[in-house]
Design an enzyme around this catalytic site. Structure first.
Site, short mmCIF file in Angstrom:
data_model
loop_
_atom_site.label_atom_id
_atom_site.label_comp_id
_atom_site.label_asym_id
_atom_site.label_seq_id
_atom_site.Cartn_x
_atom_site.Cartn_y
_atom_site.Cartn_z
N GLU A 1 0.92 -1.21 -0.13
CA GLU A 1 -0.02 -0.19 0.51
C GLU A 1 0.43 1.21 -0.07
O GLU A 1 0.65 1.95 -1.16
CB GLU A 1 -1.08 0.27 1.36
CG GLU A 1 -2.08 -0.68 0.72
CD GLU A 1 -3.02 -1.28 0.04
OE1 GLU A 1 -3.55 0.29 -0.63
OE2 GLU A 1 -3.32 -2.39 -0.60
N ASP A 24 3.46 -3.56 -6.06
CA ASP A 24 4.28 -5.00 -5.18
C ASP A 24 5.77 -5.11 -5.56
O ASP A 24 6.45 -5.65 -4.55
CB ASP A 24 3.49 -6.19 -6.19
CG ASP A 24 2.35 -6.85 -5.33
OD1 ASP A 24 1.66 -5.76 -4.92
OD2 ASP A 24 2.14 -7.10 -6.92
#
Length: 485
Positions: free
Chosen positions: A336, A427
């Site tokens: 995030e 990611d």
């Protein structure tokens, strides 16, 4: 061509002329084409789930087997969630949940065929029956009883009443769909935690908020359009939405979200300390870290970031805290924070502002055409005014429903593609911070806890999914981790 252009809704306003262009027919045909295309994709996905829903893709098995084990702790400090963190345990859970995953997604898929067909019939009925001009005339008759004068003098008040009628009718028609989805499908598979009382309360709160906040915002929006005129329309409307967006982002978590959920600061402890250490290591200004009672309504889990400047907050669902180890939660948050580091939130905000400017630049050129109004049952006169004598709100709705709809579909596909790109970037950011294995384990757990499809149809996924499939994400993280080594 003339015969197609002369087709009109069942209900039209008095004095409505015939459009010179077959806009009504074109809208219906485009709607049918898009519905057929999307149902074809749904059919592909349904068949894929039927054929492969009980199988774990070989590549997924291989990728999960390569995930590192969670670090071992002393027996006294052992977290029971670590029992489901080894590659063997993760694969066992994926296999164990496969029948439930297949059943859940087939149920959702079957219902989607019905709900989307219902939406198509409702939309076409609204167009062909002339619901929009009928609702407008009804709203104007109501407003005339309280605000005497010419229709032009009370246009904004009529627009607010029209908006209220439209919302109430649409909510009532969609209510059976929402009830079935929540209390039959979600409940059958163990996700729904709502009561009927809570469902009703949420719906009434939402309608009340739309009335309290939506009415003045709509009135201000229409006044801005009337004041700006065609020449300055895009600039003024863009400025209005920029101001509104920043204001809404600021007040939403403070005033609106607490009406529906309880947000509590994450308690001091190992998890909070680990998150604060992560934020400090990348100079992320962690002002607010909350846990939300997501389990109040659903068994689904999630985590998200929201806001700008000092209104930024990280929110963890209580369901997520029950499903993952602390290290896995921090790994998911590293992802995030990748969105923040890459400026994804800012990009999305700037893109939405640019979209509004461009869309209303085109609207300024189309709003004076009488044909777009007469094609859908409204009385209008070419050259009568900037909106051909028709209400401004009607012009905005018809523009986005007719002329701009194909553009919206193209932009929607671009945004889906871009969202997947940003997920890969986030990611990789988490991987670069050293959280490759915890992030992978977290993604696997999120997937099987939420009964996500393990092997979606490629075409369906490319068109619809804003997040890449699990296999693609695990593969990219694995490759990124190898490059770092």
């Amino acid at each position: 061509m003339d015969r197609l252009a002369s087709l009109q809704p069942y209900y039209v306003q008095e004095g409505c002329a015939t459009s010179a262009y077959p806009l009504l027919v074109g809208t219906i045909l485009f709607t049918l084409v898009m519905h057929t295309w999307e149902r074809y994709l749904d059919w592909r996905q349904h068949k894929r789930i039927e054929a492969r829903g009980l199988l774990i893709p070989p590549e997924l098995t291989s990728l999960v087997e390569q995930i590192g084990d969670a670090p071992k702790k002393d027996e006294d400090a052992k977290d029971e969630k670590e029992d489901v963190s080894s590659p063997a345990a993760l694969l066992g859970k994926l296999k164990e949940k496969a029948p439930a995953t297949q059943s859940y997604n087939l149920d959702k898929s079957r219902f989607k065929f019905f709900s989307s067909s219902f939406g198509l019939v409702k939309g076409l009925a609204f167009i062909l029956l002339g619901a929009m001009p009928l609702f407008w005339d009804t709203a104007d008759s109501f407003a005339a009883g309280y605000f005497p004068g010419s229709p032009a003098d009370r246009e904004i008040k009529t627009s607010i009443v029209f908006y209220a009628i439209w919302e109430l009718v649409d909510t009532a028609l969609n209510l059976p769909i929402s009830l079935y989805s929540t209390f039959v499908i979600e409940a059958k598979h163990g996700f729904n935690k709502q009561t009927y009382a809570l469902f009703a309360t949420d719906m009434l709160k939402s309608l009340a908020l739309e009335a309290v906040l939506g009415a003045p915002v709509l009135a201000a929006f229409l006044k801005v359009i009337n004041y700006a005129g065609p020449q300055n329309l895009a600039t003024y409307v863009g400025g209005f939405f920029f101001t509104f967006s920043l204001t809404f982002i600021t007040i939403y978590p403070v005033l609106i979200q607490p009406l529906f959920n309880k947000y509590e600061p994450l308690e001091p402890g190992p998890l909070r300390s680990a998150i604060e250490a992560l934020a400090s290591s990348i100079d992320y200004p962690l002002y607010k870290l909350y846990m939300v009672d997501g389990s109040k309504r659903s068994g689904h889990s999630n985590a998200y970031m929201y806001g700008f400047f000092k209104s930024k907050r990280i929110v963890l669902f209580d369901t997520l805290l029950k499903q993952m180890t602390n290290e896995e939660i921090v790994g998911v948050l590293a992802h995030e924070l990748g969105h923040w580091a890459h400026g994804h939130v800012l990009f999305s905000f700037c893109f939405s502002q640019a979209y509004i400017f461009v869309a209303f630049s085109f609207f300024a050129r189309a709003m004076g055409s009488a044909d777009i109004y007469t094609a859908f049952g409204f009385a209008a006169t070419a050259g009568a005014s900037d909106t051909a004598g028709a209400p401004v709100m009607v012009g905005v709705l018809l523009f986005f429903m007719v002329l701009w709809e194909p553009v919206d579909h193209a932009l929607s596909f671009f945004m889906t593609w871009n969202s997947r790109r940003m997920e890969f970037q986030a990611d990789q950011y988490g991987t670069n911070l050293g959280y490759a294995a915890p992030l992978q384990r977290g993604l696997v757990k999120i997937t099987f806890e939420n009964l996500g499809v393990l092997d979606p149809d490629p075409l369906f996924s490319t068109y619809h999914h804003s997040h890449p499939p699990l296999v693609q994400r695990l593969r990219a993280i694995e490759e990124g981790a190898k490059k770092l080594k």
